[in-house]
Scaffold this motif. Structure first.
Motif, PDB file in Angstrom:
ATOM      1  N   ALA A 121      49.991  65.341  11.931  1.00  0.00           N
ATOM      2  CA  ALA A 121      49.603  65.296  10.519  1.00  0.00           C
ATOM      3  C   ALA A 121      49.698  63.871   9.998  1.00  0.00           C
ATOM      4  O   ALA A 121      50.713  63.190  10.224  1.00  0.00           O
ATOM      5  CB  ALA A 121      50.505  66.206   9.693  1.00  0.00           C
ATOM      6  N   PRO A 122      48.671  63.373   9.326  1.00  0.00           N
ATOM      7  CA  PRO A 122      48.696  62.000   8.810  1.00  0.00           C
ATOM      8  C   PRO A 122      49.733  61.835   7.708  1.00  0.00           C
ATOM      9  O   PRO A 122      49.960  62.743   6.908  1.00  0.00           O
ATOM     10  CB  PRO A 122      47.274  61.799   8.276  1.00  0.00           C
ATOM     11  N   VAL A 123      50.360  60.654   7.678  1.00  0.00           N
ATOM     12  CA  VAL A 123      51.350  60.351   6.646  1.00  0.00           C
ATOM     13  C   VAL A 123      50.915  59.145   5.815  1.00  0.00           C
ATOM     14  O   VAL A 123      50.794  59.221   4.609  1.00  0.00           O
ATOM     15  CB  VAL A 123      52.734  60.089   7.270  1.00  0.00           C
ATOM     16  N   SER A 124      50.654  58.014   6.489  1.00  0.00           N
ATOM     17  CA  SER A 124      50.244  56.817   5.748  1.00  0.00           C
ATOM     18  C   SER A 124      49.694  55.755   6.690  1.00  0.00           C
ATOM     19  O   SER A 124      50.226  55.551   7.783  1.00  0.00           O
ATOM     20  CB  SER A 124      51.435  56.218   4.993  1.00  0.00           C
ATOM     21  N   MET A 125      48.642  55.075   6.269  1.00  0.00           N
ATOM     22  CA  MET A 125      48.270  53.826   6.913  1.00  0.00           C
ATOM     23  C   MET A 125      49.305  52.796   6.478  1.00  0.00           C
ATOM     24  O   MET A 125      49.901  52.900   5.392  1.00  0.00           O
ATOM     25  CB  MET A 125      46.867  53.392   6.500  1.00  0.00           C
ATOM     26  N   PHE A 273      58.361  60.760   2.458  1.00  0.00           N
ATOM     27  CA  PHE A 273      58.234  59.675   3.425  1.00  0.00           C
ATOM     28  C   PHE A 273      57.085  58.763   3.027  1.00  0.00           C
ATOM     29  O   PHE A 273      57.213  57.532   3.044  1.00  0.00           O
ATOM     30  CB  PHE A 273      58.008  60.250   4.825  1.00  0.00           C
ATOM     31  N   ASN A 274      55.953  59.351   2.645  1.00  0.00           N
ATOM     32  CA  ASN A 274      54.803  58.566   2.206  1.00  0.00           C
ATOM     33  C   ASN A 274      55.150  57.731   0.978  1.00  0.00           C
ATOM     34  O   ASN A 274      54.804  56.539   0.899  1.00  0.00           O
ATOM     35  CB  ASN A 274      53.615  59.480   1.894  1.00  0.00           C
ATOM     36  N   GLU A 279      56.242  52.473  -1.520  1.00  0.00           N
ATOM     37  CA  GLU A 279      57.069  51.577  -2.331  1.00  0.00           C
ATOM     38  C   GLU A 279      57.501  50.354  -1.540  1.00  0.00           C
ATOM     39  O   GLU A 279      57.449  49.217  -2.038  1.00  0.00           O
ATOM     40  CB  GLU A 279      58.297  52.356  -2.827  1.00  0.00           C
ATOM     41  N   ILE A 280      57.897  50.555  -0.288  1.00  0.00           N
ATOM     42  CA  ILE A 280      58.351  49.437   0.552  1.00  0.00           C
ATOM     43  C   ILE A 280      57.221  48.439   0.794  1.00  0.00           C
ATOM     44  O   ILE A 280      57.434  47.220   0.788  1.00  0.00           O
ATOM     45  CB  ILE A 280      58.907  49.978   1.887  1.00  0.00           C
ATOM     46  N   ILE A 298      48.131  47.710   4.005  1.00  0.00           N
ATOM     47  CA  ILE A 298      47.086  48.642   3.588  1.00  0.00           C
ATOM     48  C   ILE A 298      47.685  49.797   2.786  1.00  0.00           C
ATOM     49  O   ILE A 298      47.386  49.988   1.625  1.00  0.00           O
ATOM     50  CB  ILE A 298      46.305  49.209   4.802  1.00  0.00           C
ATOM     51  N   GLY A 299      48.558  50.593   3.393  1.00  0.00           N
ATOM     52  CA  GLY A 299      49.146  51.745   2.704  1.00  0.00           C
ATOM     53  C   GLY A 299      48.129  52.852   2.468  1.00  0.00           C
ATOM     54  O   GLY A 299      47.053  52.869   3.071  1.00  0.00           O
ATOM     55  N   GLY A 300      48.471  53.786   1.613  1.00  0.00           N
ATOM     56  CA  GLY A 300      47.545  54.864   1.278  1.00  0.00           C
ATOM     57  C   GLY A 300      48.166  56.239   1.404  1.00  0.00           C
ATOM     58  O   GLY A 300      49.281  56.415   1.902  1.00  0.00           O
ATOM     59  N   LYS A 301      47.426  57.237   0.954  1.00  0.00           N
ATOM     60  CA  LYS A 301      47.892  58.621   0.967  1.00  0.00           C
ATOM     61  C   LYS A 301      47.592  59.284   2.316  1.00  0.00           C
ATOM     62  O   LYS A 301      46.738  58.811   3.067  1.00  0.00           O
ATOM     63  CB  LYS A 301      47.215  59.392  -0.165  1.00  0.00           C
TER      64      LYS A 301
END
Length: 328
Positions: A121-125, A273-274, A279-280, A298-301
């Motif tokens: 399951a994807p969490v975050s880029m 976790f996302n 935030e980090i 990058i980050g993201g949902k």
């Protein structure tokens, strides 16, 4: 090929991401992290994924209220580590931080893959790191044009290192050679760090690899940088042109670091976790540390990473088929 991560609307493609990739189980009840959280890196220590995981581990532990440990499980182009996370307990305490491009290529390369993308399951880029084309400092070439001439004059002899059969940098080397009409020998190693060290030592002569793992050796003169992927040159090696400026194909390739977890994990934990990663990645010291190593935050949902993986699995699948690449 790899496209920049965009914030997608709820389109057919986004819906498809939920079909191709695993989703979290909304029936799960867990709301908080209860014990040590593992981040599995499917490569040996010292590579891009390992570096990024260790940048995030301590602040993640502080944000989640639990110890976060990095566990290296190299082998099979990242598939051993990915398989371990795919088959882990569905409790939201095990994550995979990897070059998600390798996850996208795996289904096309390995018909007998022991896990499916739907098991993750994807969490975050997390970040994008351009590729650096670098060569051993003693190789008598100082530009991409000279490297091509050298390869043509020595067909099948120029050893190009990669992080493992089926890794994105392996596919890129094969694809570029085919498009340029040259022949070189691709040599797999157990991760990007080992591949880079092989070029430094002269065991292999060239490499396409993420800037985070490769830049230090180029900056200190242990390897010679010939070109960088992406839209712009890298500040720490301003004299090294881009792939496009060097007339190299596959100009948008790179190392895309992302986080996935076991499909069926509690949504509350995945979302926490996302949120912690998001935030980090906004902290100036983290942005600067990644930038210093040639990367871009990058980050993201989760759903954005899911869409990215679905899109790239299709585009990389075509590249692999067109190039006739097969996992050995």
């Amino acid at each position: 090929m790899n496209k920049r991560l965009r914030k997608p609307a709820l389109t057919t493609l986004a819906i498809a991401a939920g079909v191709v990739l695993g989703t979290v189980s909304f029936g799960a009840a867990a709301q908080n992290f209860e014990r040590t959280v593992r981040i599995v890196v499917p490569y040996a220590p010292g590579g891009t994924s390992d570096t990024v995981a260790r940048i995030l581990a301590q602040p993640l532990g502080e944000a989640l209220g639990q110890t976060v440990v990095v566990e290296n499980k190299p082998g099979a182009a990242g598939n051993i580590g990915a398989d371990s996370v795919a088959k882990a307990a569905k409790d939201g305490h095990t994550y995979l931080l990897a070059d998600v491009g390798s996850l996208a290529t795996a289904p096309a390369l390995f018909p007998d893959l022991s896990y499916k993308l739907a098991d993750l399951a994807p969490v975050s880029m997390v970040m994008f790191s351009p590729y650096v084309l670098a060569v051993n400092k003693d190789l008598p070439v100082k530009s991409v044009a000279e490297l091509i001439d050298y390869a043509k004059a020595n067909p099948g002899k120029l050893a190009v290192a990669n992080s493992g059969v089926g890794g994105v940098n392996h596919i890129v080397a094969v694809s570029i050679a085919k498009q340029l009409g040259i022949e070189w020998k691709t040599v797999p190693y157990r991760g990007g760090s080992a591949a880079t060290q092989a070029v430094v030592s002269g065991e292999s002569k060239a490499i396409f690899n993420g800037a985070t793992a490769t830049l230090p050796f180029v900056v200190n003169g242990q390897m010679r940088g010939l070109a960088v992927s992406g839209d712009e040159r890298i500040a720490s090696i301003p004299d090294v042109p881009t792939f496009a400026q060097s007339k190299l194909p596959n100009a948008d390739v790179g190392s895309w670091q992302g986080i996935v977890t076991t499909a069926g994990s509690p949504p509350a934990l995945v979302n926490k976790f996302n949120a912690a990663v998001t935030e980090i990645l906004k902290r100036p010291e983290v942005i600067d540390r990644i930038k210093q190593q040639g990367g871009k935050v990058i980050g993201g949902k989760p759903e954005e990473l899911g869409t990215w993986l679905t899109t790239n699995a299709a585009s990389w699948g075509k590249v692999i088929a067109d190039a006739g690449i097969k996992a050995q």
